[in-house]
Design an enzyme around this catalytic site. Structure first.
Site, PDB file in Angstrom:
ATOM      1  N   GLY A 115      -9.095   0.681  50.032  1.00 56.71           N
ATOM      2  CA  GLY A 115      -8.433   1.242  48.853  1.00 56.71           C
ATOM      3  C   GLY A 115      -9.370   1.185  47.664  1.00 56.71           C
ATOM      4  O   GLY A 115     -10.599   1.161  47.819  1.00 56.71           O
ATOM      5  N   GLU A 164     -10.403  -1.364  42.119  1.00 58.30           N
ATOM      6  CA  GLU A 164      -9.488  -2.058  41.195  1.00 58.30           C
ATOM      7  C   GLU A 164      -8.524  -2.975  41.968  1.00 58.30           C
ATOM      8  O   GLU A 164      -8.365  -4.156  41.638  1.00 58.30           O
ATOM      9  CB  GLU A 164      -8.727  -0.956  40.462  1.00 58.30           C
ATOM     10  CG  GLU A 164      -7.793  -1.356  39.409  1.00 58.30           C
ATOM     11  CD  GLU A 164      -6.914  -0.153  39.028  1.00 58.30           C
ATOM     12  OE1 GLU A 164      -7.211   1.000  39.394  1.00 58.30           O
ATOM     13  OE2 GLU A 164      -5.905  -0.415  38.352  1.00 58.30           O
ATOM     14  N   GLY A 209      -8.975  -3.974  45.041  1.00 56.21           N
ATOM     15  CA  GLY A 209      -9.830  -4.943  45.726  1.00 56.21           C
ATOM     16  C   GLY A 209     -10.042  -6.182  44.857  1.00 56.21           C
ATOM     17  O   GLY A 209      -9.976  -7.322  45.338  1.00 56.21           O
ATOM     18  N   GLU A 230     -12.874  -2.460  51.902  1.00 57.40           N
ATOM     19  CA  GLU A 230     -13.586  -1.176  51.952  1.00 57.40           C
ATOM     20  C   GLU A 230     -13.102  -0.404  50.732  1.00 57.40           C
ATOM     21  O   GLU A 230     -11.969   0.052  50.687  1.00 57.40           O
ATOM     22  CB  GLU A 230     -13.254  -0.459  53.263  1.00 57.40           C
ATOM     23  CG  GLU A 230     -14.383   0.399  53.779  1.00 57.40           C
ATOM     24  CD  GLU A 230     -14.295   1.814  53.274  1.00 57.40           C
ATOM     25  OE1 GLU A 230     -14.578   2.019  52.059  1.00 57.40           O
ATOM     26  OE2 GLU A 230     -13.946   2.703  54.047  1.00 57.40           O
ATOM     27  N   GLU A 267     -15.131   6.943  40.349  1.00 61.55           N
ATOM     28  CA  GLU A 267     -14.667   7.635  41.557  1.00 61.55           C
ATOM     29  C   GLU A 267     -13.512   8.560  41.173  1.00 61.55           C
ATOM     30  O   GLU A 267     -12.521   8.117  40.605  1.00 61.55           O
ATOM     31  CB  GLU A 267     -14.189   6.617  42.602  1.00 61.55           C
ATOM     32  CG  GLU A 267     -13.767   7.289  43.883  1.00 61.55           C
ATOM     33  CD  GLU A 267     -13.414   6.297  44.976  1.00 61.55           C
ATOM     34  OE1 GLU A 267     -12.666   5.354  44.696  1.00 61.55           O
ATOM     35  OE2 GLU A 267     -13.888   6.495  46.115  1.00 61.55           O
TER      36      GLU A 267
END
Ligand code: ADP
Length: 502
Positions: free
Chosen positions: A253, A256, A258, A275, A406
């Site tokens: 995901g 942020e 993570g 990931e 992203e």
């Protein structure tokens, strides 16, 4: 680029029956259970409701973790012989294959992606995960060790060996971009290792996870080995990430979330594989074969409408080919037909939601305001708010959000460079390090660039190629640990050393 939004209904009996089968439930210890709270999942192309889903919370997380813990030591799972575990994984792969059309239709409806993307890309990828790790179940080996430090009393010997044991209960938390494939990438190695799992799919796209769990039970997976909780990240996802009974979180995901998980996992020092996001460069050298590079770079950013963690959202082109590449990429963007995912005429579907399309639009608007030039696309559609046109932007400077963050949409920035060192500096000027591609006909340029780019995967003359044998992970803020291959299996195993005096 054209948008022709003709909604299509699923053709398979299986998808129709699933959607008409009433409100969906969660799976705990082999039982499907309704929750008091529910939420709706919709077709992002049209906004039409698809299904009512169970909204699990902390209480359900408690029950699911308890079931997974009990299943971990229950003989039907704990003593299942390795080849039998492998055969079960293979059977799950067969079940997915037998239901591939139906699963692809559900994925397309729920996520927006085209049927072809699901049916011929992601579902075969999910099948391959189970088949790859099916073979590994009987090849998990410890080692015999002769220690060098002596031990009294005299005449005795020290011997040791290692056991590879399943890490325990795994919380698999997956995103909405490639739902079934992301679930398979966690379930297959976890089950191969003998772990048990609580799967928490993304709230936007839970349908194929539910159907996969039904198929796994039919294939003979013992009760409690995989439990499924649908619901929201901040509710049930957070409860799982904090739960002391969970040994490991396997997460794909945003960076942020993570970061949030680092905090949530600290209580019992859960092992984490993360990931996360990416801002992957595609570097086109002056000797690139444009007949490969133009469609390849276009696919690398526009596939799945750019909702791919490794999407090539920064294109750096050596000056000699810049004009041709910019023109070619804009042409590719312009010829893509947008429409409903189940419409065979569509090349691209909508983004996962109108909100996501609005986020993408804001990035493009920000770039425009800062002086970037839109070469293709750049617009959404008032009548179909989840769609966004495939977009190529030039004149994006390194400080713009468009270049740094992203976007997770069909938007790429194209920039010229003169020397390879300059391309490397630009490519590495990012907090991310997930993937990159290099386009060149020169063997030595390919190897030199591949070695110098800080990214978990570097492709040469292709972008977004995956296979279960290939380790996939992120450097820098793109993640911790790798999935796939033997390395991916390691994340689900712990080493125990048994040392004896005999
Ligand atoms: P994306 O950008 O793909 O939506 P997110 O990182 O927002 O990715 O979400 C990925 C997964 O993480 C989803 O299943 C989501 O529900 C879950 N999630 C979101 N927030 C949390 C959280 N605080 N704790 C645990 N899981 C979360």
């Amino acid at each position: 680029m054209t948008l022709s939004l003709i909604p299509h209904a699923p053709k398979t009996e299986g998808a129709r029956a699933f959607l008409q089968g009433g409100a969906k439930k969660i799976l705990i210890d082999g039982e499907w259970i309704a929750t008091a709270a529910t939420f709706e999942t919709t077709d992002p192309a049209t906004g039409a409701p698809l299904a009512t889903l169970a909204r699990a919370g902390a209480a359900e997380a408690e029950a699911a973790v308890a079931a997974a813990q009990a299943a971990l030591s229950r003989p039907d799972w704990a003593r299942m012989l390795p080849m039998a575990r492998g055969a079960l994984l293979w059977k799950i792969a067969d079940a997915i294959e037998a239901h591939a059309d139906e699963l692809a239709e559900l994925e397309s409806l729920d996520q927006g992606k085209t049927f072809a993307t699901a049916r011929f890309g992601e579902i075969p990828g999910a099948i391959a995960q189970f088949r790859y790790y099916a073979g590994y179940a009987s090849k998990i080996l410890g080692t015999a060790i002769t220690p060098s430090i002596g031990y009294a009393p005299a005449g005795k010997q020290v011997m040791a060996y290692t056991r590879r044991e399943p890490i325990g209960v795994v919380a698999a938390i997956t995103p909405w971009n490639s739902p079934l494939l992301m679930a398979a990438m966690k379930l297959a190695p976890a089950l191969c290792a003998g772990c048990t799992v609580v799967l928490k799919p993304a709230e936007e796209t839970s349908l194929t996870a539910i159907r996969l769990c039904e198929l796994m039970l039919e294939a003979g997976l013992p009760a409690g080995v995989v439990n499924l909780l649908t619901g929201f990240g901040a509710e049930v996802g957070d409860a799982l990430a904090r739960h002391p009974g969970v040994a490991k979180v396997a997460f794909t995901g945003s960076t942020e979330v993570g970061r949030i998980l680092l905090g949530s996992a600290r209580g019992n020092l859960k092992k984490l594989t993360l990931e996360l996001g990416g801002k992957s460069p595609a570097i086109v050298m002056a000797d690139a074969d444009l007949s490969l590079a133009i469609p390849g770079v276009a696919r690398g950013i526009f596939a799945n409408s750019g909702q791919v963690c490794v999407a090539g959202s920064r294109v750096y082109v050596q000056r000699k080919l810049y004009e041709a590449m910019a023109e070619g990429l804009a042409r590719e963007a312009g010829r893509l037909r947008l429409g409903h995912g189940l419409d065979p005429a569509s090349d691209l579907g909508p983004l996962v939601s109108p909100d996501q399309a609005a986020r993408v639009a804001a990035y493009v608007a920000g770039g425009r305001a800062a002086g970037a030039e839109v070469l293709a696309g750049g617009t959404g559609f008032a009548e179909a708010p989840a769609f966004f046109a495939p977009t190529v932007v030039a004149g994006v400077t390194p400080d713009m959000a468009l270049m740094r963050e992203e976007i997770f949409g069909p938007v790429t920035a194209i920039t010229p460079f003169d020397e390879p060192e300059e391309a490397l500096a630009l490519a590495n000027d990012t907090d991310y390090g997930l993937a990159a591609s290099v386009w060149t006909e020169s063997l030595s340029a390919a190897h030199r660039m591949a070695a110098a780019v800080r990214a978990g995967t570097v492709w040469v003359n292709c972008h977004s190629y995956f296979s279960p044998e290939l380790p996939k992970g992120g450097m820098k803020t793109s993640g911790w640990g790798v999935e796939n291959g033997p390395n991916g299996l390691e994340n689900y195993l712990e080493t125990k050393t048994v040392c004896m005096v005999v």
